[in-house]
Design a protein around this motif. Structure first.
Motif, PDB file in Angstrom:
ATOM      1  N   LEU A 185      32.034 -55.441  19.905  1.00 24.60           N
ATOM      2  CA  LEU A 185      32.863 -55.104  21.067  1.00 24.60           C
ATOM      3  C   LEU A 185      33.965 -54.123  20.704  1.00 24.60           C
ATOM      4  N   LEU A 186      34.482 -54.212  19.496  1.00 27.35           N
ATOM      5  CA  LEU A 186      35.507 -53.281  19.039  1.00 27.35           C
ATOM      6  C   LEU A 186      34.951 -51.876  18.857  1.00 27.35           C
ATOM      7  N   GLY A 187      33.614 -51.789  18.703  1.00 32.53           N
ATOM      8  CA  GLY A 187      32.974 -50.483  18.546  1.00 32.53           C
ATOM      9  C   GLY A 187      32.520 -50.174  17.145  1.00 32.53           C
ATOM     10  N   LEU A 188      32.422 -51.197  16.277  1.00 33.24           N
ATOM     11  CA  LEU A 188      31.960 -50.959  14.920  1.00 33.24           C
ATOM     12  C   LEU A 188      30.433 -51.007  14.842  1.00 33.24           C
ATOM     13  N   ALA A 192      26.521 -50.497  19.869  1.00 30.12           N
ATOM     14  CA  ALA A 192      26.742 -51.911  19.570  1.00 30.12           C
ATOM     15  C   ALA A 192      27.645 -52.547  20.619  1.00 30.12           C
ATOM     16  N   ARG A 193      28.686 -51.838  21.005  1.00 29.47           N
ATOM     17  CA  ARG A 193      29.599 -52.358  22.033  1.00 29.47           C
ATOM     18  C   ARG A 193      28.866 -52.551  23.361  1.00 29.47           C
ATOM     19  N   ALA A 194      28.068 -51.595  23.747  1.00 27.62           N
ATOM     20  CA  ALA A 194      27.323 -51.711  25.008  1.00 27.62           C
ATOM     21  C   ALA A 194      26.385 -52.913  24.982  1.00 27.62           C
ATOM     22  N   ALA A 195      25.734 -53.135  23.856  1.00 27.32           N
ATOM     23  CA  ALA A 195      24.811 -54.267  23.739  1.00 27.32           C
ATOM     24  C   ALA A 195      25.550 -55.594  23.837  1.00 27.32           C
ATOM     25  N   ALA A 196      26.700 -55.688  23.181  1.00 26.73           N
ATOM     26  CA  ALA A 196      27.472 -56.934  23.200  1.00 26.73           C
ATOM     27  C   ALA A 196      28.034 -57.219  24.592  1.00 26.73           C
ATOM     28  N   LEU A 197      28.489 -56.185  25.280  1.00 23.89           N
ATOM     29  CA  LEU A 197      28.998 -56.378  26.637  1.00 23.89           C
ATOM     30  C   LEU A 197      27.904 -56.892  27.569  1.00 23.89           C
ATOM     31  N   THR A 198      26.701 -56.384  27.390  1.00 20.79           N
ATOM     32  CA  THR A 198      25.592 -56.772  28.250  1.00 20.79           C
ATOM     33  C   THR A 198      25.177 -58.218  28.032  1.00 20.79           C
TER      34      THR A 198
END
Length: 326
Positions: A240-243, A292-298
Motif C-alpha cells: 500500500l505504501l508503494g514498495l 503492488a499498491r493497486a493490487a493491495a487496494l483491490t
C-alpha cells in the motif's frame, strides 16, 4: 453493537476497530497478555474503550470475538456467560497450523456453536476444522497512502522477535540477502540482531506505526522472508505504501502478491537477484511498487473487510437470537 475482544494482534485489531461499533478491550493490572487495553503504537479510534476485567459483568456485551483458546474460559469467568451458548461468539484463527501438518486439528473442530473464521484461504485449506462452521474473511488494511520515495538503496524487512522465530520468519536467510543488498529490519525485539547474525543491519525497534510507514517507504524494496506465517500484514502495508516486494513463496504470499507486483519464489537465488535488480533500477522499482499498491487496494481494502465482518456478526447474532443487534 458492543463487541468484546482482546488486544492480541495489533495490525488486525487496528483494521477491525475501524467499524461502526463500540469495542471493549479488557485491562488487567500490569497490562499483561490478557488485558493490554488500547494499543499504544497503533492509531485506534475513540470508540475503543478499555474496561477493567473485574467490571466486564456490568457491560451489555452483544458479541465476543475470540482469538486464543483460553479466552472462552476468560469470558465465562469474567462475564458469567458462555461463548456460543448465551453470548454470540466467533473465533478468529490468525495462525497457520503447527505440528503434524496437514493433520493438525483445530481445538474448535468438535464444536458447532462458535463460527471459526480463517483470515486466509491457505489457513482454511490446511487446518482440520472438523464440524466447526467456518468462514474466510481476508484481511483488510487501513490505507496509509502512497508514500514511496525509494531514495535509500536498501531493502526493508518487518519482523517481530526475529531471534525466537528464526526459521519461521526466515531470519536465517537474512545473511544471504544482506550479501546482495543492505538491509534494514523493523519490528519488536530487533535490537541486537546485527550482533547475533554478524551483519551490518540497520534496526528500528518498536516505532509508532506512522513513523515506521514513513521510514519503510524510503527503502527501495520490501523483503518478505517468512517461511510459515498466515500472512504478515506488514507485507500488505508495504504494498500500500508503494514498495515493490520480494517474497518467499510460502503460505498465502503467492496469492497476496500477483504477477507484476513483485517477485515471489521458493528459490533464494531468484529472490536475491530480484533484490539486486530493484535496488539498481529505481524507475522499475517505482513502477512495480505502484502495481503492488493497486493490487493491495483491490484485494485488501478496509471497506470490504468491515462489510464482511458486519455480515457475519449479524448472521451469528441472528442465529443465536441472543443479541439486541438482530
Amino acid at each position: 453493537m458492543r463487541i468484546l475482544l482482546w488486544h492480541v494482534h495489533g495490525s488486525w485489531a487496528t483494521a477491525f476497530v475501524q467499524g461502526g461499533h463500540d469495542y471493549l478491550v479488557p485491562v488487567v493490572p500490569g497490562r499483561g497478555p490478557d488485558g493490554r487495553g488500547r494499543a499504544l503504537t497503533y492509531p485506534w479510534p475513540p470508540n475503543v474503550r478499555e474496561v477493567s476485567w473485574d467490571r466486564l459483568r456490568e457491560e451489555d456485551v452483544d458479541a465476543v470475538v475470540l482469538q486464543r483458546p483460553h479466552e472462552a474460559d476468560l469470558v465465562e469467568r469474567w462475564l458469567g456467560r458462555r461463548p456460543g451458548h448465551d453470548l454470540p461468539a466467533v473465533y478468529v484463527e490468525h495462525n497457520t497450523p503447527t505440528g503434524a501438518i496437514p493433520h493438525t486439528r483445530h481445538h474448535l473442530a468438535d464444536r458447532t456453536d462458535i463460527t471459526l473464521v480463517h483470515v486466509t484461504y491457505f489457513n482454511d485449506l490446511f487446518w482440520d476444522s472438523g464440524r466447526a462452521p467456518t468462514r474466510v474473511i481476508e484481511h483488510g488494511v487501513p490505507d496509509p497512502g502512497y508514500r514511496y520515495t525509494g531514495d535509500l538503496p536498501r531493502a526493508g524487512v518487518v519482523v517481530n522477535e526475529p531471534v525466537r522465530r528464526r526459521r519461521v520468519a526466515g531470519t536465517d536467510l537474512l545473511p544471504t540477502f544482506a550479501k546482495a543488498v543492505p538491509l534494514d529490519v523493523f519490528g519488536m525485539k530487533v535490537t541486537g540482531l546485527p550482533q547475533r547474525l554478524g551483519l551490518p543491519l540497520g534496526t528500528f525497534e518498536d516505532l509508532p506505526q506512522e513513523v515506521m510507514h514513513s521510514e519503510l517507504a524510503r527503502r527501495r524494496v520490501y523483503l518478505h522472508p517468512y517461511r510459515w506465517t498466515s500472512l504478515g500484514l506488514a507485507l500488505i502495508e508495504a504494498m500500500l505504501l508503494g514498495l515493490p516486494v520480494v517474497a518467499l513463496a510460502g503460505t498465502e504470499a503467492v496469492e497476496a502478491v500477483p504477477p507484476g507486483a513483485g517477485i515471489v519464489s521458493t528459490r533464494v537465488a531468484t529472490l536475491t537477484a530480484a533484490l539486486e535488480g530493484f535496488v539498481a533500477d529505481p524507475a522499475r522499482a517505482a513502477v512495480i511498487g505502484k502495481a503492488a499498491r493497486a493490487a493491495a487496494l483491490t484485494r485488501y481494502g478496509l471497506d470490504r473487510f468491515l462489510s464482511d465482518w458486519d455480515f457475519l456478526l449479524r448472521e451469528v447474532c441472528t442465529q443465536r437470537k441472543l443479541s439486541r443487534w438482530t
